[in-house]
Write an enzyme that holds these catalytic residues in place. Structure first.
Site, PDB file in Angstrom:
ATOM      1  N   ARG A   1      -3.044  -1.092 -12.688  1.00  0.00           N
ATOM      2  CA  ARG A   1      -2.039  -0.475 -11.739  1.00  0.00           C
ATOM      3  C   ARG A   1      -0.181  -1.175 -12.457  1.00  0.00           C
ATOM      4  O   ARG A   1      -0.595  -2.086 -12.296  1.00  0.00           O
ATOM      5  CB  ARG A   1      -2.617  -1.817 -11.257  1.00  0.00           C
ATOM      6  CG  ARG A   1      -2.008  -1.564  -9.614  1.00  0.00           C
ATOM      7  CD  ARG A   1      -3.230  -2.124  -8.752  1.00  0.00           C
ATOM      8  NE  ARG A   1      -2.711  -1.762  -7.727  1.00  0.00           N
ATOM      9  CZ  ARG A   1      -4.012  -1.986  -6.748  1.00  0.00           C
ATOM     10  NH1 ARG A   1      -4.629  -2.524  -6.570  1.00  0.00           N
ATOM     11  NH2 ARG A   1      -3.367  -1.756  -4.986  1.00  0.00           N
TER      12      ARG A   1
ATOM     13  N   SER B   1       1.791  -2.243 -10.019  1.00  0.00           N
ATOM     14  CA  SER B   1       2.432  -3.385  -8.515  1.00  0.00           C
ATOM     15  C   SER B   1       1.934  -4.720  -8.715  1.00  0.00           C
ATOM     16  O   SER B   1       1.791  -5.917  -8.321  1.00  0.00           O
ATOM     17  CB  SER B   1       1.394  -2.699  -7.248  1.00  0.00           C
ATOM     18  OG  SER B   1       0.327  -2.243  -6.574  1.00  0.00           O
TER      19      SER B   1
ATOM     20  N   ARG C   1      -0.548   7.696  -0.343  1.00  0.00           N
ATOM     21  CA  ARG C   1      -2.546   8.034  -0.423  1.00  0.00           C
ATOM     22  C   ARG C   1      -3.148   9.300   0.281  1.00  0.00           C
ATOM     23  O   ARG C   1      -4.004   9.805   0.409  1.00  0.00           O
ATOM     24  CB  ARG C   1      -3.516   6.552  -0.526  1.00  0.00           C
ATOM     25  CG  ARG C   1      -2.949   6.093  -1.540  1.00  0.00           C
ATOM     26  CD  ARG C   1      -3.760   4.952  -2.045  1.00  0.00           C
ATOM     27  NE  ARG C   1      -3.764   4.009  -2.981  1.00  0.00           N
ATOM     28  CZ  ARG C   1      -4.385   3.355  -3.394  1.00  0.00           C
ATOM     29  NH1 ARG C   1      -5.381   3.112  -3.242  1.00  0.00           N
ATOM     30  NH2 ARG C   1      -3.748   2.758  -4.190  1.00  0.00           N
TER      31      ARG C   1
ATOM     32  N   GLU D   1       1.375   9.867  -9.981  1.00  0.00           N
ATOM     33  CA  GLU D   1       0.714   8.762  -9.826  1.00  0.00           C
ATOM     34  C   GLU D   1      -0.046   8.456  -9.096  1.00  0.00           C
ATOM     35  O   GLU D   1       0.067   7.831  -8.196  1.00  0.00           O
ATOM     36  CB  GLU D   1       2.031   8.351  -8.952  1.00  0.00           C
ATOM     37  CG  GLU D   1       1.874   6.598  -9.270  1.00  0.00           C
ATOM     38  CD  GLU D   1       3.366   5.966  -9.438  1.00  0.00           C
ATOM     39  OE1 GLU D   1       4.009   6.297  -8.412  1.00  0.00           O
ATOM     40  OE2 GLU D   1       3.669   4.660  -9.670  1.00  0.00           O
TER      41      GLU D   1
ATOM     42  N   HIS E   1      -2.331   5.481 -12.888  1.00  0.00           N
ATOM     43  CA  HIS E   1      -2.466   3.732 -12.645  1.00  0.00           C
ATOM     44  C   HIS E   1      -4.146   3.553 -12.234  1.00  0.00           C
ATOM     45  O   HIS E   1      -4.190   4.536 -12.234  1.00  0.00           O
ATOM     46  CB  HIS E   1      -1.241   3.110 -12.228  1.00  0.00           C
ATOM     47  CG  HIS E   1      -0.075   3.354 -12.474  1.00  0.00           C
ATOM     48  ND1 HIS E   1       0.511   3.087 -13.525  1.00  0.00           N
ATOM     49  CD2 HIS E   1       0.878   3.263 -11.118  1.00  0.00           C
ATOM     50  CE1 HIS E   1       1.632   3.261 -14.068  1.00  0.00           C
ATOM     51  NE2 HIS E   1       1.890   3.425 -12.294  1.00  0.00           N
TER      52      HIS E   1
HETATM   53 ZN   LIG Z   1       3.612   4.220 -11.352  1.00  0.00          ZN
END
Ligand SMILES: [Zn+2]
Length: 345
Positions: free
Chosen positions: A76, A78, A294, A288, A14
């Site tokens: 993205r 979210s 992260r 992802e 994303h």
């Molecule tokens: Zn995703």
């Protein structure tokens, strides 16, 4: 095609690092919706250099470091936020979000190929999503992210086998594109977005496929359940048993001719289990990245989401590795296959 040196195609990326003007547009749009006295934003003004910088410093840098070749890239997840505002708000936001993906693909055509967000909104028909899917495929996109819960955490949309979704599935088949089943941010404080809501939604989608007979009606439909299929591989016996109790055919015939899982599972034992339980032909490489998790795993010293490392460690055949890294993605996303062939790959 080369069995020894497959293309490493990450099916799940994303644009989490999109430049600030995109976020600013969204904030102004939502503020205007809540208070019409506040100014409506005109549009997203971003230079190619700004886009280039966000990609080169992040996704492109990590792809190269990790030895991957390309990413199937979408807005993205979210912040898709179909529950925010109304259908018109969702539509405008979706168009801006998809247009910026198109610009990334145009700037880095060898590395990225587009997958679109859809202008879903709770309780409305999927006509707007059908139109946006067509628009994006016309721009060269190869798939879409379909949100099974546009409410943002209340799961009050019809299950994915319901006829509500059928016009959209018909369009997917007409265009020969798959969908990744992907929720957005959670507005339900009981569900942490990436830690609970995402995994719940993945698991819920799979159970809905067991309960329905969707793939009898749409044998050509292809759906990817991300995040390693949620809790499904770990509970495979439960789902096989439930299919039996519900008098459904076995999962191999009932669901797994049409459903795929990615490898967004962030530790070696999880990947080991995924490959032990799920047929190789149903697994697509994905990370992802740059996304939900992260950091660096202190136990290994490597990024949690460096999922290629886990797949590389598997004791599977070269042809199985080829399928996971390249072959399965080309089969599930035929428009990607066509684009690669046009480049002589
Ligand atoms: Zn995703």
């Amino acid at each position: 095609m080369s069995l020894d040196k497959p293309l490493i195609i990450d099916c799940h990326g994303h644009y989490t690092t999109a430049p600030a003007p995109l976020t600013n547009f969204r904030e102004a749009q939502v503020a205007h919706f809540k208070d019409p006295l506040k100014p409506a934003p005109d549009g997203v003004v971003v230079s190619d250099d700004e886009i280039r910088e966000t990609i080169e410093k992040n996704q492109l840098k990590l792809l190269k470091e990790r030895g991957a070749d390309m990413t199937i890239f979408s807005p993205r997840a979210s912040v898709m936020g179909p529950h925010i505002g109304d259908e018109g708000i969702s539509r405008r936001w979706t168009i801006e979000s998809n247009n910026i993906i198109k610009r990334v693909v145009d700037l880095f055509p060898e590395t990225f190929i587009g997958v679109c967000q859809l202008p879903q909104s709770p309780g409305v028909s999927l006509q707007g999503s059908i139109e946006e899917l067509q628009r994006c495929v016309d721009m060269g996109f190869v798939g879409c992210n379909l949100n099974p819960d546009p409410s943002g955490g209340h799961f009050n949309a019809p299950p994915l086998y319901d006829r509500y979704w059928y016009p959209f599935y018909e369009k997917m088949i007409e265009l020969d594109v798959p969908a990744m089943v992907h929720v957005s941010g959670s507005c339900n404080p009981a569900f942490h977005a990436t830690g609970a809501y995402y995994i719940n939604a993945d698991t819920t989608a799979f159970m809905q496929f067991i309960e329905g007979d969707l793939f009898k009606d749409f044998p050509e439909l292809r759906l990817i359940i991300p995040h390693g299929g949620g809790a499904v591989p770990y509970h495979w016996g439960r789902y096989r048993g439930l299919a039996d109790m519900l008098k459904k055919p076995n999962l191999r015939d009932h669901v797994m001719k049409n459903v795929y899982f990615d490898t967004c599972v962030y530790h070696q034992p999880g990947i080991d289990l995924l490959f032990k339980v799920i047929d190789n032909k149903n697994i697509l490489f994905g990370s992802e990245m740059v996304g939900a998790v992260r950091g660096i795993d202190p136990e290994t010293g490597f990024y949690f989401d460096d999922t290629k490392r886990y797949v590389d460690n598997l004791l599977i055949s070269a042809s199985d590795k080829y399928n996971v890294f390249e072959g399965n993605a080309r089969r599930v996303y035929p428009r990607l296959d066509t684009a690669l062939k046009a480049r002589g790959r």
